[in-house]
Motif scaffolding. Structure first.
Motif, PDB file in Angstrom:
ATOM      1  N   LEU A  80       0.848  -1.197   0.000  1.00 46.15           N
ATOM      2  CA  LEU A  80       0.000   0.000   0.000  1.00 46.15           C
ATOM      3  C   LEU A  80       0.882   1.244   0.000  1.00 46.15           C
ATOM      4  CD1 LEU A  80      -2.551  -1.213   2.689  1.00 46.15           C
ATOM      5  CD2 LEU A  80      -2.690  -1.449   0.202  1.00 46.15           C
TER       6      LEU A  80
ATOM      7  N   TYR B 108      11.616   3.690  14.040  1.00 46.04           N
ATOM      8  CA  TYR B 108      10.342   4.135  13.466  1.00 46.04           C
ATOM      9  C   TYR B 108      10.331   3.745  11.991  1.00 46.04           C
ATOM     10  CZ  TYR B 108       6.895   7.759  12.118  1.00 46.04           C
ATOM     11  OH  TYR B 108       5.817   8.438  11.632  1.00 46.04           O
TER      12      TYR B 108
ATOM     13  N   PHE C 264      -6.736   1.233   4.913  1.00 50.11           N
ATOM     14  CA  PHE C 264      -7.702   2.195   5.462  1.00 50.11           C
ATOM     15  C   PHE C 264      -8.503   2.761   4.288  1.00 50.11           C
ATOM     16  CE2 PHE C 264      -4.108   2.749   8.552  1.00 50.11           C
ATOM     17  CZ  PHE C 264      -4.772   2.253   9.666  1.00 50.11           C
TER      18      PHE C 264
ATOM     19  N   GLY D 224       0.679   5.763   0.088  1.00 49.96           N
ATOM     20  CA  GLY D 224      -0.039   7.037   0.115  1.00 49.96           C
ATOM     21  C   GLY D 224       0.639   7.959  -0.885  1.00 49.96           C
TER      22      GLY D 224
ATOM     23  N   GLY E 137       3.997   8.411  -0.663  1.00 50.23           N
ATOM     24  CA  GLY E 137       5.397   7.974  -0.718  1.00 50.23           C
ATOM     25  C   GLY E 137       6.346   8.869   0.055  1.00 50.23           C
ATOM     26  N   ASN E 138       5.871   9.458   1.148  1.00 48.81           N
ATOM     27  CA  ASN E 138       6.731  10.373   1.908  1.00 48.81           C
ATOM     28  C   ASN E 138       7.544   9.695   3.005  1.00 48.81           C
ATOM     29  OD1 ASN E 138       6.641  13.377   1.258  1.00 48.81           O
ATOM     30  ND2 ASN E 138       4.528  12.710   0.933  1.00 48.81           N
ATOM     31  N   SER E 139       7.436   8.386   3.128  1.00 48.50           N
ATOM     32  CA  SER E 139       8.303   7.707   4.083  1.00 48.50           C
ATOM     33  C   SER E 139       9.727   7.733   3.543  1.00 48.50           C
ATOM     34  CB  SER E 139       7.840   6.264   4.286  1.00 48.50           C
ATOM     35  OG  SER E 139       6.555   6.270   4.861  1.00 48.50           O
TER      36      SER E 139
ATOM     37  N   GLY F  99       6.460  17.002   9.726  1.00 49.29           N
ATOM     38  CA  GLY F  99       7.229  18.161   9.270  1.00 49.29           C
ATOM     39  C   GLY F  99       6.970  18.518   7.818  1.00 49.29           C
TER      40      GLY F  99
ATOM     41  N   GLY G 110      -1.567   7.121   5.178  1.00 43.67           N
ATOM     42  CA  GLY G 110      -0.137   6.879   5.366  1.00 43.67           C
ATOM     43  C   GLY G 110       0.287   7.326   6.755  1.00 43.67           C
TER      44      GLY G 110
ATOM     45  N   HIS H 169       4.025  11.356  14.448  1.00 47.39           N
ATOM     46  CA  HIS H 169       4.090  12.250  15.606  1.00 47.39           C
ATOM     47  C   HIS H 169       4.466  13.648  15.112  1.00 47.39           C
ATOM     48  CE1 HIS H 169       8.166  10.696  14.891  1.00 47.39           C
ATOM     49  NE2 HIS H 169       8.479  11.989  15.003  1.00 47.39           N
TER      50      HIS H 169
ATOM     51  N   THR I 232      -0.525  11.471   3.221  1.00 42.22           N
ATOM     52  CA  THR I 232      -1.961  11.225   3.284  1.00 42.22           C
ATOM     53  C   THR I 232      -2.338  10.847   4.725  1.00 42.22           C
ATOM     54  OG1 THR I 232      -1.635   8.865   2.841  1.00 42.22           O
ATOM     55  CG2 THR I 232      -1.965  10.307   0.921  1.00 42.22           C
TER      56      THR I 232
HETATM   57  C1  LIG Z   1      10.212  16.041   4.911  1.00 40.90           C
HETATM   58  C2  LIG Z   1       9.534  15.008   5.767  1.00 40.90           C
HETATM   59  C3  LIG Z   1       9.259  15.297   7.090  1.00 40.90           C
HETATM   60  C4  LIG Z   1       8.629  14.341   7.899  1.00 40.90           C
HETATM   61  N1  LIG Z   1       8.368  14.656   9.199  1.00 40.90           N
HETATM   62  C5  LIG Z   1       7.786  13.745   9.995  1.00 40.90           C
HETATM   63  C6  LIG Z   1       7.460  14.040  11.344  1.00 40.90           C
HETATM   64  O1  LIG Z   1       7.698  15.145  11.823  1.00 40.90           O
HETATM   65  N2  LIG Z   1       6.872  13.083  12.095  1.00 40.90           N
HETATM   66  C7  LIG Z   1       6.555  11.849  11.582  1.00 40.90           C
HETATM   67  O2  LIG Z   1       6.017  11.033  12.316  1.00 40.90           O
HETATM   68  N3  LIG Z   1       6.823  11.546  10.303  1.00 40.90           N
HETATM   69  C8  LIG Z   1       7.423  12.449   9.495  1.00 40.90           C
HETATM   70  N4  LIG Z   1       7.679  12.147   8.188  1.00 40.90           N
HETATM   71  C9  LIG Z   1       7.309  10.815   7.699  1.00 40.90           C
HETATM   72  C10 LIG Z   1       5.908  10.795   7.091  1.00 40.90           C
HETATM   73  O3  LIG Z   1       5.018  11.576   7.824  1.00 40.90           O
HETATM   74  C11 LIG Z   1       5.388   9.356   7.129  1.00 40.90           C
HETATM   75  O4  LIG Z   1       6.292   8.518   6.446  1.00 40.90           O
HETATM   76  C12 LIG Z   1       4.012   9.163   6.522  1.00 40.90           C
HETATM   77  O5  LIG Z   1       3.629   7.828   6.758  1.00 40.90           O
HETATM   78  C13 LIG Z   1       3.990   9.444   5.030  1.00 40.90           C
HETATM   79  O6  LIG Z   1       2.669   9.303   4.539  1.00 40.90           O
HETATM   80  P1  LIG Z   1       2.419   8.892   3.023  1.00 40.90           P
HETATM   81  O7  LIG Z   1       1.001   9.180   2.692  1.00 40.90           O
HETATM   82  O8  LIG Z   1       3.435   9.503   2.163  1.00 40.90           O
HETATM   83  O9  LIG Z   1       2.592   7.323   3.109  1.00 40.90           O
HETATM   84  P2  LIG Z   1       3.645   6.361   2.375  1.00 40.90           P
HETATM   85  O10 LIG Z   1       5.008   6.772   2.715  1.00 40.90           O
HETATM   86  O11 LIG Z   1       3.274   6.212   0.959  1.00 40.90           O
HETATM   87  O12 LIG Z   1       3.298   5.014   3.156  1.00 40.90           O
HETATM   88  C14 LIG Z   1       3.533   4.931   4.545  1.00 40.90           C
HETATM   89  C15 LIG Z   1       2.954   3.633   5.089  1.00 40.90           C
HETATM   90  O13 LIG Z   1       1.553   3.711   5.027  1.00 40.90           O
HETATM   91  C16 LIG Z   1       1.018   2.550   4.412  1.00 40.90           C
HETATM   92  N5  LIG Z   1      -0.227   2.961   3.792  1.00 40.90           N
HETATM   93  C17 LIG Z   1      -0.397   3.905   2.831  1.00 40.90           C
HETATM   94  N6  LIG Z   1      -1.711   4.019   2.545  1.00 40.90           N
HETATM   95  C18 LIG Z   1      -2.372   3.143   3.333  1.00 40.90           C
HETATM   96  C19 LIG Z   1      -3.742   2.791   3.515  1.00 40.90           C
HETATM   97  N7  LIG Z   1      -4.728   3.357   2.798  1.00 40.90           N
HETATM   98  N8  LIG Z   1      -4.069   1.853   4.435  1.00 40.90           N
HETATM   99  C20 LIG Z   1      -3.095   1.245   5.180  1.00 40.90           C
HETATM  100  N9  LIG Z   1      -1.790   1.529   5.042  1.00 40.90           N
HETATM  101  C21 LIG Z   1      -1.434   2.464   4.139  1.00 40.90           C
HETATM  102  C22 LIG Z   1       2.125   2.110   3.455  1.00 40.90           C
HETATM  103  O14 LIG Z   1       2.045   0.735   3.138  1.00 40.90           O
HETATM  104  C23 LIG Z   1       3.363   2.410   4.272  1.00 40.90           C
HETATM  105  O15 LIG Z   1       3.648   1.355   5.153  1.00 40.90           O
HETATM  106  C24 LIG Z   1       8.284  13.075   7.352  1.00 40.90           C
HETATM  107  C25 LIG Z   1       8.558  12.787   6.007  1.00 40.90           C
HETATM  108  C26 LIG Z   1       9.178  13.743   5.225  1.00 40.90           C
HETATM  109  C27 LIG Z   1       9.451  13.413   3.780  1.00 40.90           C
END
Ligand SMILES: Cc1cc2nc3c(=O)[nH]c(=O)nc-3n(C[C@H](O)[C@H](O)[C@H](O)COP(=O)(O)OP(=O)(O)OC[C@H]3O[C@@H](n4cnc5c(N)ncnc54)[C@H](O)[C@@H]3O)c2cc1C
Length: 474
Positions: free
Chosen positions: A34, A411, A164, A36, A38-40, A98, A106, A113, A103
């Motif tokens: 899955l 994490y 989700f 969102g 891709g911000n991980s 940050g 995600g 946090h 999403t």
């Molecule tokens: C510049 C920057 C700053 C950041 N700062 C912080 C911070 O301050 N605190 C913090 O906690 N994180 C921080 N992050 C990390 C970011 O918030 C998390 O990685 C977040 O999960 C990214 O969301 P995404 O939608 O891009 O998910 P993705 O990275 O695409 O996926 C994250 C996870 O969610 C799962 N997922 C996605 N969609 C679904 C769904 N519909 N149902 C179930 N699972 C799903 C994926 O399989 C994956 O395991 C930061 C990232 C960046 C790039």
């Protein structure tokens, strides 16, 4: 950026389409990861051995209650979409990362946090309910009262139990579009931690920036930023500051269009350049700390990293070869100071100094796969190049040992380093066991997999190395 893969990407727009994607992958004998936006930082939403289910197109705000502050959201709604929708009514997401681009699904899957973790916990603490599409296609509603196990496992469950498809979030009432921000200069790490501890009872947000270059008496020097919400009546014109336009980050920085600033940062993206940038930031921060507190918009305070779009390109634009990794460790309060000084010292000794280091205070939460401790996190951004890759991973392995020996955790949103043994040692065994048992129950074929899952949990659940399903359905 330091890791990537090509996969077939499916983009469902409804619960029925999610279930159809699950069926299609199963019929092909493939696994699904899955995703969102891709911000991980690591491999959490990468699936090099199967398909990727990108939920970012399911991004409608299903309902918004401006009286209670409760939002019902499709999984692909971004943090940015949410705050822009609710702020004019005087609300702000209770927890943001940050960057505003993740999403909500995600964010929930990682249980993100914010800079207020010590005070309000992670996003999961503000989720009232969600719908999860299980690998079987069944849709289950979970909350603290209903299917409580699934609720506490899927939040922070890194997308391994289901998708989700609907998220109900409680948001926070604010009386202004601005906060009062105070900067403090910290001469060393001990002073920074003391300042944060002292402010913890009063400040709504706290974050420390650490200059990782100097050693000796100046090791861990940096700046603390504390932000305080305004009280009713403090802002003479809330109807103006609560507008989205008031929050927007500036379009240029020192006269350069924001979108091009990463190119300038790239010129400094080496040890000498970053030593200079960190020292300049520290000196500028000392001047800022000498001034009175100032007002800053929520977006400007929360999403500092969004000031420079694609800032990660400054680390290189060859995905998988160059980029950055973040090593964020969570360490209990009593051990954190010494552990973090050791991580910084070892990094200097190895000539692998992180270009950005950020310190936060955390508290415990009830989610099964939580990364939180009653303590601190230090996030270290390391530059990855083809030449330093092997040495950097070996260095991070050594840092991992220091963290785990002190009772620390990692994490999944930030990790690209730990393996099954590390996971076994840093998650409470009973939590790990019940999470993997639940995974086995709801996903016996291991339909949901990512590179991260195979890296850390593959050996613990017998995931086939090919990433294909564990067993084809009858
Ligand atoms: C510049 C920057 C700053 C950041 N700062 C912080 C911070 O301050 N605190 C913090 O906690 N994180 C921080 N992050 C990390 C970011 O918030 C998390 O990685 C977040 O999960 C990214 O969301 P995404 O939608 O891009 O998910 P993705 O990275 O695409 O996926 C994250 C996870 O969610 C799962 N997922 C996605 N969609 C679904 C769904 N519909 N149902 C179930 N699972 C799903 C994926 O399989 C994956 O395991 C930061 C990232 C960046 C790039």
């Amino acid at each position: 950026m330091a890791v990537g893969a090509h996969s077939r990407v499916l983009r469902p727009r409804s619960v029925e389409e999610i279930a159809a994607c699950f069926r299609a992958a199963r019929e092909q004998g493939l696994c699904l990861g899955l995703r969102g936006t891709g911000n991980s930082y690591g491999d959490a939403s990468v699936n090099r051995q199967g398909w990727v289910l990108d939920l970012s197109r399911m991004n409608r705000i299903l309902s918004w209650d401006r009286v209670t502050g409760v939002a019902v959201l499709e999984p692909g709604v971004t943090v940015q979409q949410l705050w822009k929708h609710i702020l004019p009514d005087g609300w702000w997401p209770a927890v943001v990362s940050g960057t505003a681009f993740p999403t909500v699904a995600g964010a929930l899957a990682m249980n993100i946090h914010g800079k207020n973790n010590y005070k309000v916990g992670p996003i999961g603490d503000h989720c009232l309910e969600f719908d999860l599409v299980l690998p079987s296609g069944e849709v289950v509603t979970a909350s603290r009262e209903r299917n409580g196990d699934l609720f506490h496992a899927a939040i922070g469950g890194f997308g391994m139990l289901g998708a989700f498809s609907r998220v109900v979030l409680r948001t926070k009432h604010v009386h202004s579009g601005e906060m009062r921000v105070q900067a403090l200069r910290s001469r060393d790490l001990a002073e920074m931690m003391r300042q944060i501890e002292e402010l913890k009872a009063r400040a709504d947000y706290l974050v420390g920036w650490v200059d990782a270059f100097p050693g000796g008496e100046r090791a861990g020097r940096g700046l603390v930023h504390a932000a305080f919400h305004l009280k009713p009546g403090d802002d003479p014109a809330p109807e103006r500051t609560l507008q989205v336009g008031y929050q927007e980050l500036p379009g240029s920085i020192l006269g350069f269009p924001k979108s091009e600033v990463w190119r300038i940062l790239r010129l400094f993206n080496n040890d000498a350049g970053m030593r200079f940038v960190n020292a300049a930031k520290y000196l500028a921060g000392c001047a800022e700390a000498a001034q009175n507190p100032y007002l800053q918009s929520h977006a400007a305070f929360a999403f500092l990293l969004d000031y420079v779009p694609n800032y990660k390109f400054a680390f290189g634009t060859e995905p998988g070869r160059r980029g950055l990794i973040q090593f964020q460790s969570f360490v209990p309060h009593a051990a954190a100071h010494d552990v973090y000084l050791e991580l910084l010292q070892r990094s200097r000794d190895a000539r692998l100094v992180p270009y950005l280091a950020v310190l936060k205070r955390h508290r415990l939460d009830p989610f099964w796969m939580t990364h939180a401790v009653d303590g601190w996190s230090l996030a270290l951004d390391f530059k990855v190049t083809p030449d330093n890759r092997a040495a950097l991973w070996a260095h991070c392995d050594a840092l991992t040992e220091v963290v785990i020996a002190a009772g620390g955790r990692f994490y999944f949103a930030k990790d690209l380093v730990i393996g099954p043994d590390d996971a076994r040692r840093c998650f409470p065994p009973e939590n790990l066991a019940r999470f993997l048992a639940l995974k086995k129950r709801v996903d016996p074929e291991l339909l949901l997999q990512t590179d991260l899952f195979r890296r850390i949990f593959g050996a613990l659940v017998d995931a086939p190395a090919t990433g294909t399903l564990a067993a084809r359905p009858a």
